[in-house]
Design a protein around this motif. Structure first.
Motif, PDB file in Angstrom:
ATOM      1  N   ARG A 199      48.107  61.758  45.388  1.00  0.00           N
ATOM      2  CA  ARG A 199      49.415  61.618  44.764  1.00  0.00           C
ATOM      3  C   ARG A 199      49.536  60.369  43.888  1.00  0.00           C
ATOM      4  O   ARG A 199      50.622  59.877  43.636  1.00  0.00           O
ATOM      5  CB  ARG A 199      50.528  61.633  45.831  1.00  0.00           C
ATOM      6  CG  ARG A 199      50.623  62.961  46.586  1.00  0.00           C
ATOM      7  CD  ARG A 199      51.668  62.910  47.662  1.00  0.00           C
ATOM      8  NE  ARG A 199      51.313  61.995  48.736  1.00  0.00           N
ATOM      9  CZ  ARG A 199      50.464  62.286  49.713  1.00  0.00           C
ATOM     10  NH1 ARG A 199      49.892  63.482  49.765  1.00  0.00           N
ATOM     11  NH2 ARG A 199      50.188  61.414  50.648  1.00  0.00           N
ATOM     12  N   SER A 200      48.390  59.859  43.423  1.00  0.00           N
ATOM     13  CA  SER A 200      48.416  58.692  42.517  1.00  0.00           C
ATOM     14  C   SER A 200      47.463  58.929  41.346  1.00  0.00           C
ATOM     15  O   SER A 200      46.442  58.233  41.211  1.00  0.00           O
ATOM     16  CB  SER A 200      48.026  57.418  43.275  1.00  0.00           C
ATOM     17  OG  SER A 200      48.927  57.140  44.320  1.00  0.00           O
ATOM     18  N   PRO A 201      47.761  59.911  40.476  1.00  0.00           N
ATOM     19  CA  PRO A 201      46.842  60.228  39.379  1.00  0.00           C
ATOM     20  C   PRO A 201      46.918  59.244  38.216  1.00  0.00           C
ATOM     21  O   PRO A 201      46.106  59.320  37.292  1.00  0.00           O
ATOM     22  CB  PRO A 201      47.309  61.617  38.929  1.00  0.00           C
ATOM     23  CG  PRO A 201      48.777  61.615  39.242  1.00  0.00           C
ATOM     24  CD  PRO A 201      48.935  60.802  40.490  1.00  0.00           C
ATOM     25  N   ILE A 202      47.892  58.350  38.249  1.00  0.00           N
ATOM     26  CA  ILE A 202      48.058  57.377  37.169  1.00  0.00           C
ATOM     27  C   ILE A 202      47.700  55.982  37.683  1.00  0.00           C
ATOM     28  O   ILE A 202      48.233  55.531  38.704  1.00  0.00           O
ATOM     29  CB  ILE A 202      49.504  57.359  36.631  1.00  0.00           C
ATOM     30  CG1 ILE A 202      49.938  58.758  36.193  1.00  0.00           C
ATOM     31  CG2 ILE A 202      49.633  56.354  35.489  1.00  0.00           C
ATOM     32  CD1 ILE A 202      49.160  59.300  35.022  1.00  0.00           C
ATOM     33  N   TRP A 203      46.767  55.309  36.987  1.00  0.00           N
ATOM     34  CA  TRP A 203      46.460  53.918  37.293  1.00  0.00           C
ATOM     35  C   TRP A 203      47.175  53.044  36.269  1.00  0.00           C
ATOM     36  O   TRP A 203      46.985  53.217  35.057  1.00  0.00           O
ATOM     37  CB  TRP A 203      44.960  53.658  37.235  1.00  0.00           C
ATOM     38  CG  TRP A 203      44.217  54.222  38.408  1.00  0.00           C
ATOM     39  CD1 TRP A 203      44.735  54.863  39.483  1.00  0.00           C
ATOM     40  CD2 TRP A 203      42.795  54.194  38.608  1.00  0.00           C
ATOM     41  NE1 TRP A 203      43.734  55.248  40.354  1.00  0.00           N
ATOM     42  CE2 TRP A 203      42.539  54.841  39.845  1.00  0.00           C
ATOM     43  CE3 TRP A 203      41.719  53.685  37.877  1.00  0.00           C
ATOM     44  CZ2 TRP A 203      41.252  54.990  40.348  1.00  0.00           C
ATOM     45  CZ3 TRP A 203      40.434  53.821  38.378  1.00  0.00           C
ATOM     46  CH2 TRP A 203      40.199  54.479  39.609  1.00  0.00           C
ATOM     47  N   THR A 204      47.987  52.106  36.738  1.00  0.00           N
ATOM     48  CA  THR A 204      48.663  51.153  35.859  1.00  0.00           C
ATOM     49  C   THR A 204      47.881  49.848  35.880  1.00  0.00           C
ATOM     50  O   THR A 204      47.703  49.246  36.948  1.00  0.00           O
ATOM     51  CB  THR A 204      50.114  50.909  36.310  1.00  0.00           C
ATOM     52  OG1 THR A 204      50.815  52.163  36.293  1.00  0.00           O
ATOM     53  CG2 THR A 204      50.815  49.934  35.382  1.00  0.00           C
ATOM     54  N   LEU A 205      47.404  49.445  34.704  1.00  0.00           N
ATOM     55  CA  LEU A 205      46.581  48.243  34.584  1.00  0.00           C
ATOM     56  C   LEU A 205      47.312  47.186  33.767  1.00  0.00           C
ATOM     57  O   LEU A 205      48.076  47.503  32.848  1.00  0.00           O
ATOM     58  CB  LEU A 205      45.236  48.575  33.935  1.00  0.00           C
ATOM     59  CG  LEU A 205      44.390  49.644  34.647  1.00  0.00           C
ATOM     60  CD1 LEU A 205      43.120  49.917  33.848  1.00  0.00           C
ATOM     61  CD2 LEU A 205      44.044  49.210  36.065  1.00  0.00           C
ATOM     62  N   HIS A 206      47.061  45.919  34.113  1.00  0.00           N
ATOM     63  CA  HIS A 206      47.734  44.802  33.464  1.00  0.00           C
ATOM     64  C   HIS A 206      46.707  43.795  32.951  1.00  0.00           C
ATOM     65  O   HIS A 206      45.697  43.523  33.606  1.00  0.00           O
ATOM     66  CB  HIS A 206      48.666  44.095  34.459  1.00  0.00           C
ATOM     67  CG  HIS A 206      49.674  44.984  35.091  1.00  0.00           C
ATOM     68  ND1 HIS A 206      50.959  45.110  34.620  1.00  0.00           N
ATOM     69  CD2 HIS A 206      49.581  45.823  36.165  1.00  0.00           C
ATOM     70  CE1 HIS A 206      51.620  45.969  35.383  1.00  0.00           C
ATOM     71  NE2 HIS A 206      50.810  46.414  36.329  1.00  0.00           N
ATOM     72  N   ARG A 207      47.012  43.236  31.782  1.00  0.00           N
ATOM     73  CA  ARG A 207      46.259  42.096  31.257  1.00  0.00           C
ATOM     74  C   ARG A 207      47.282  41.149  30.640  1.00  0.00           C
ATOM     75  O   ARG A 207      47.754  41.366  29.524  1.00  0.00           O
ATOM     76  CB  ARG A 207      45.234  42.536  30.195  1.00  0.00           C
ATOM     77  CG  ARG A 207      44.358  41.378  29.693  1.00  0.00           C
ATOM     78  CD  ARG A 207      43.417  41.830  28.599  1.00  0.00           C
ATOM     79  NE  ARG A 207      44.157  42.294  27.422  1.00  0.00           N
ATOM     80  CZ  ARG A 207      43.580  42.844  26.352  1.00  0.00           C
ATOM     81  NH1 ARG A 207      42.261  43.023  26.322  1.00  0.00           N
ATOM     82  NH2 ARG A 207      44.308  43.229  25.323  1.00  0.00           N
ATOM     83  N   GLY A 208      47.631  40.126  31.396  1.00  0.00           N
ATOM     84  CA  GLY A 208      48.706  39.259  30.949  1.00  0.00           C
ATOM     85  C   GLY A 208      49.999  40.056  30.824  1.00  0.00           C
ATOM     86  O   GLY A 208      50.438  40.739  31.750  1.00  0.00           O
ATOM     87  N   ALA A 209      50.602  40.002  29.621  1.00  0.00           N
ATOM     88  CA  ALA A 209      51.848  40.732  29.383  1.00  0.00           C
ATOM     89  C   ALA A 209      51.603  42.189  28.997  1.00  0.00           C
ATOM     90  O   ALA A 209      52.551  42.981  28.908  1.00  0.00           O
ATOM     91  CB  ALA A 209      52.662  40.042  28.285  1.00  0.00           C
ATOM     92  N   ASN A 210      50.345  42.548  28.772  1.00  0.00           N
ATOM     93  CA  ASN A 210      50.018  43.920  28.368  1.00  0.00           C
ATOM     94  C   ASN A 210      49.924  44.829  29.586  1.00  0.00           C
ATOM     95  O   ASN A 210      49.389  44.452  30.624  1.00  0.00           O
ATOM     96  CB  ASN A 210      48.696  43.954  27.605  1.00  0.00           C
ATOM     97  CG  ASN A 210      48.765  43.163  26.315  1.00  0.00           C
ATOM     98  OD1 ASN A 210      49.779  43.190  25.624  1.00  0.00           O
ATOM     99  ND2 ASN A 210      47.701  42.448  25.998  1.00  0.00           N
ATOM    100  N   LYS A 211      50.431  46.044  29.432  1.00  0.00           N
ATOM    101  CA  LYS A 211      50.366  47.036  30.507  1.00  0.00           C
ATOM    102  C   LYS A 211      50.010  48.380  29.918  1.00  0.00           C
ATOM    103  O   LYS A 211      50.487  48.749  28.840  1.00  0.00           O
ATOM    104  CB  LYS A 211      51.712  47.131  31.223  1.00  0.00           C
ATOM    105  CG  LYS A 211      51.699  48.070  32.428  1.00  0.00           C
ATOM    106  CD  LYS A 211      53.052  48.112  33.118  1.00  0.00           C
ATOM    107  CE  LYS A 211      53.942  49.160  32.486  1.00  0.00           C
ATOM    108  NZ  LYS A 211      55.143  49.453  33.314  1.00  0.00           N
ATOM    109  N   VAL A 212      49.140  49.108  30.634  1.00  0.00           N
ATOM    110  CA  VAL A 212      48.748  50.427  30.150  1.00  0.00           C
ATOM    111  C   VAL A 212      48.637  51.368  31.346  1.00  0.00           C
ATOM    112  O   VAL A 212      48.175  50.979  32.428  1.00  0.00           O
ATOM    113  CB  VAL A 212      47.406  50.369  29.381  1.00  0.00           C
ATOM    114  CG1 VAL A 212      46.275  49.870  30.273  1.00  0.00           C
ATOM    115  CG2 VAL A 212      47.056  51.734  28.794  1.00  0.00           C
TER     116      VAL A 212
END
Length: 291
Positions: free
Chosen positions: A194-207
């Motif tokens: 139930r977690s098909p989306i990975w949210t990644l962060h680099r400083g203020a950037n998020k994808v």
């Protein structure tokens, strides 16, 4: 509580037979002590002391009140001392529901340390995936990870997982290494149910990246084992794979990026919890907040 405090002041004055000596022992102004005793006499409607310029004597009512008050004050002090000792060294059975992976990879050494600090506590741990019912079942608390369902239960944040991307050298050699987060969509990723989306962060950037893979499961331990066995890329807390990282069985990839942190909570039915439970929560928080 105010009446009990005034009663304790009267006991000190009656024992000392002097406002000055009692005030010095109590660390308060003589005038304040005299006023408090006068207010006590007015409140109960009895004259307790004969005051002269040279000495203080108990009235007949004062003698009876002193004997009664002394017993009550002494019992209150004893209860306070016993409570203080219980808070310092709580005892009893501590019943806790724990997530399996958190208990296995994080909590075993922390709980061992806690047990050495509090030898009077014994432990009953339920390590199952189910969400126990803290109202209907005899648990002191539950430790839970991730987003919590709305409820009337009391929650306290006690820790936080930071997560990074890892893969084995064998997997990287066979499938290549992603150069940017979007490349993860083309790779075998080992995901949580139930977690098909990975949210990644680099400083203020998020994808957000929609990942895919042959394995989706609900065990962090098994995700780690599959990653070590070259089955794909995993998003895991570093402490879980620290030994694999130092031995070279896993490598961190996309090192400038990290996953959204996962919160760890202590959950209780009520805020009015016994000392053993409070100490356990505080101890876990002092260790897990460093994660």
């Amino acid at each position: 509580m105010s009446h009990l405090n005034d009663m304790a002041l009267f006991v000190e004055v009656a024992r000392a037979r002097s406002f000055r000596k009692a005030a010095e022992a109590l660390g308060m102004p003589n005038s304040t002590l005299s006023r408090r005793i006068s207010e006590l006499e007015k409140a109960i409607g009895l004259r307790l002391l004969h005051r002269t310029t040279r000495k203080i004597e108990l009235t007949e009512a004062g003698q009876l009140y002193f004997e009664r008050s002394k017993r009550i004050v002494d019992e209150a002090r004893l209860a306070h001392e016993q409570l203080g000792a219980m808070l310092e060294q709580p005892s009893g059975v501590l019943r806790v529901s724990l997530p399996v992976d958190l208990a296995t990879f994080y909590l075993t050494p922390i709980i061992g340390e806690f047990a050495r600090h509090y030898p009077g506590i014994t432990f009953e741990f339920d390590l199952t995936p189910r969400r126990v019912d803290l109202v209907a079942e005899p648990f002191d608390l539950a430790i839970r990870i991730g987003k919590l369902e709305d409820s009337s239960l009391i929650t306290r944040l006690i820790g936080r997982h930071s997560r990074h991307l890892y893969a084995s050298p064998g997997h990287i050699e066979a499938s290549g290494e992603p150069a940017r987060p979007a490349d993860l969509a083309k790779h075998e990723c080992i995901g949580m149910l139930r977690s098909p989306i990975w949210t990644l962060h680099r400083g203020a950037n998020k994808v957000d990246v929609a990942v895919r893979g042959r394995f989706t499961l609900n065990s962090v331990g098994m995700i780690r084992a599959l990653a070590v066995n070259h089955q794909g890329i995993a998003l895991l807390p570093e402490k879980i794979i620290a030994d694999d990282l130092s031995s070279g069985r896993l490598r961190r990839i996309l090192p400038e990026w990290q996953g959204s942190p996962v919160n760890i909570y202590a959950v209780t039915e009520t805020r009015l919890i016994p000392a053993k439970t409070q100490r356990f929560i505080e101890f876990l928080s002092s260790r897990l907040m460093e994660v």
